[in-house]
Scaffold this active site. Structure first.
Site, short mmCIF file in Angstrom:
data_model
loop_
_atom_site.label_atom_id
_atom_site.label_comp_id
_atom_site.label_asym_id
_atom_site.label_seq_id
_atom_site.Cartn_x
_atom_site.Cartn_y
_atom_site.Cartn_z
N PHE A 162 59.20 4.52 145.03
CA PHE A 162 59.41 5.94 144.36
C PHE A 162 60.92 5.89 143.85
O PHE A 162 61.44 5.34 144.65
CB PHE A 162 59.30 7.29 145.56
CG PHE A 162 59.42 8.53 144.58
CD1 PHE A 162 58.61 8.90 143.67
CD2 PHE A 162 60.65 9.19 144.71
CE1 PHE A 162 58.52 9.96 142.69
CE2 PHE A 162 60.76 10.24 143.89
CZ PHE A 162 59.46 10.75 143.12
N THR A 163 61.00 6.59 142.60
CA THR A 163 62.10 6.35 141.92
C THR A 163 63.45 6.59 142.72
O THR A 163 64.40 5.61 142.95
CB THR A 163 62.27 7.37 140.76
OG1 THR A 163 61.88 8.81 141.13
CG2 THR A 163 61.10 7.09 139.79
N ARG A 190 55.03 8.61 134.13
CA ARG A 190 55.35 7.84 135.25
C ARG A 190 54.65 6.44 134.99
O ARG A 190 53.66 6.03 135.15
CB ARG A 190 54.43 8.38 136.21
CG ARG A 190 54.64 9.84 136.89
CD ARG A 190 55.94 9.85 137.98
NE ARG A 190 57.43 9.50 137.37
CZ ARG A 190 58.37 9.94 138.29
NH1 ARG A 190 58.06 10.62 139.28
NH2 ARG A 190 59.55 9.86 137.82
#
Ligand code: PLI
Length: 471
Positions: A137-138, A395
């Protein structure tokens, strides 16, 4: 209507609909815009939906983060804020809620999820160590990298295939993890970073069987297992629905059992927990807790408020309890599925099975004429905004950022545009409008030309990057 007439209608239609377990008591007007206004707003925003003003958005599906509608109970709790600098009673309510619902002993509040990620990464990663996890996840990966760690993706291969219908595409591939441990030794693994309902994979759940086996593997090697519990209640819904032995178990019991297989967790409470701001970090190890409790005063605030007002902690404590109610979760995920079914009827390509918080449109399948460095998912988000003023989020390659070693783009297999549903905010009629807009954009897919990136910030570029249309 007489009972007989009512019963007869039910029999004729043969259907029994569900509805939200609440009614609406306050509304927020929305502004509709003209096509020309949207063209101008999008150009001013550099074709990045994060840079649009919310006043220029009609239906905002950018994120489910902090966009929840709070209940009257939560608003009443806001009035009970104890704004003492130290020892606020709302902190103790929050601590009790986390201990009761998630089962961890030691709690540290933070202003939101990335605050917790920062503290955990600083406390638990030694420079040069690896941090395996079920897809990046970022913000999570960035904090791990800033602490000197290297993230390694050990999610099952099915997670990278939008058409694979496996029920638990968030599972860790235990063999991939064993290979990593064998290659570097367990001492070089800081911890395993496990996310419930994997966001970047399309909101895909982790099974109870997988977390149980993973915990056993970690224990064997002496490696801690920390959980991103941001959307764990949604994950529990899928376990209840799909995993043998869990159909009669309440969401709250499944959440407790899931956490019992982990050594600690952090949460962005802006998702599951039905608030607009807040987060926390909780562990079982007293020594680690001492370090975290010391770090929180450096970066967030005193250990009894962690960057939050007392009222925010009270709303969070109440929201945690509401998020675990089965009928709440049924209607939350029911709405996501309602939108998905409309889109599916029209053949719109998306990640399947549909996850808990969003529809992830498959931008590669929308725009086969675009290369990944022409940003198909960013293009799709821009086109959706232009059509009806719906805001979605990229995304794909923009979110994936650059490889810290080579400096080149990370090219993820998934190139997705996310339509994320805020909790308790929009109606079924809004979903109809969204579906029709997606269909219109899909019908016009052959004319899309893609985007070029003309400004790229150093960190988390998807938030602030700017683009121009390829002519
Ligand atoms: O936005 P924060 O700092 O409260 O939380 C960061 C964060 C951590 N884990 C996961 C799984 C997230 O989804 C997450 C934030 N997600 C955002 C903002 C989203 O739009 O999905």
């Amino acid at each position: 209507m007489s009972d007989t007439v009512h019963r007869t209608m039910g029999q004729q239609s043969g259907r029994r609909s569900w509805a939200e377990p609440w009614k609406i008591k306050m509304v927020e007007p929305l502004r509709m815009t003209s096509h020309d206004e949207r063209v101008a707003a999008l150009a001013e925003a550099g074709y990045n939906t994060f840079l649009l003003r919310s006043d220029d958005v009609y239906i905002d599906l950018l994120t489910d983060s902090g966009t929840n509608a709070m209940s009257d109970r939560q608003w009443a709790g806001m009035m009970l804020g104890d704004e003492a600098y130290a020892g606020s009673r709302n902190y103790y309510h929050l601590e009790t809620a986390i201990q009761n619902y998630y089962g961890y002993e030691f709690v540290v509040p933070t202003h939101q999820g990335r605050g917790a990620e920062h503290l955990l990464s600083q406390a638990a990663i030694r420079k040069g160590q690896f941090v395996p996890g079920n897809m990046y996840f970022t913000t999570t990966r960035l904090h791990q990298e800033l602490a000197g760690g290297t993230f390694v993706d050990v999610i099952v291969d099915a997670a990278h295939d939008p058409a694979d219908l496996s029920p638990f595409k968030g599972d860790v591939d235990l063999e991939k993890l064993e290979r990593l441990i064998a290659a570097h030794g367990p001492g070089e693994i800081a911890y395993v970073s496990l996310a419930a309902t994997v966001n970047m994979a399309g909101g895909q759940p982790v099974s109870m069987a997988n977390v149980t086996a993973l915990h056993e593997l970690c224990r064997r090697h002496g490696i801690p297992l920390y959980l991103d519990a941001t959307r764990l209640a949604e994950n529990a819904f899928f376990i209840q629905e799909r995993e043998p032995g869990y159909s009669g178990k309440p969401i709250a019991a499944i959440v407790r059992e899931f956490c019992s297989h982990t050594d600690g967790a952090w949460m962005s409470a802006k998702k599951d927990a039905l608030v607009n701001i807040g987060g926390w970090l909780a562990v079982r190890d007293g020594t680690l807790f001492e370090e975290l409790r010391n770090l929180v005063v450096v970066y967030e605030g005193l250990h009894t408020y962690g960057g939050l007002a007392g009222r925010d902690m009270e709303a969070m404590a109440i929201g945690i309890a509401e998020s675990m109610q089965d009928d709440h979760m049924r209607s939350r995920i029911g709405q996501v599925r309602y939108l998905a079914e409309l889109l599916e009827d029209w053949g719109v390509p998306m990640v399947k099975p549909v996850g808990g918080h969003a529809i992830f449109l498959d931008a590669r399948a929308f725009y086969p004429q675009l290369r990944q460095d022409q940003f198909p998912a960013q293009t799709l988000a821009a086109e959706l905004y232009l059509d009806t003023g719906i805001r979605s989020m990229e995304r794909g390659v923009v979110s994936a950022g650059r490889d810290p070693t080579t400096g080149g783009h990370n090219y993820p297999k998934l190139e997705l545009t996310r339509l994320t549903l805020p909790r308790r905010v929009y109606t079924q009629a809004h979903m109809d409008v969204v579906a029709e807009s997606v269909k219109a954009v899909y019908d016009a897919r052959a004319s899309a030309r893609g985007l070029a990136m003309v400004y790229e910030p150093r960190y988390l570029r998807f938030f602030q990057a700017r683009f121009e249309p390829i002519s």
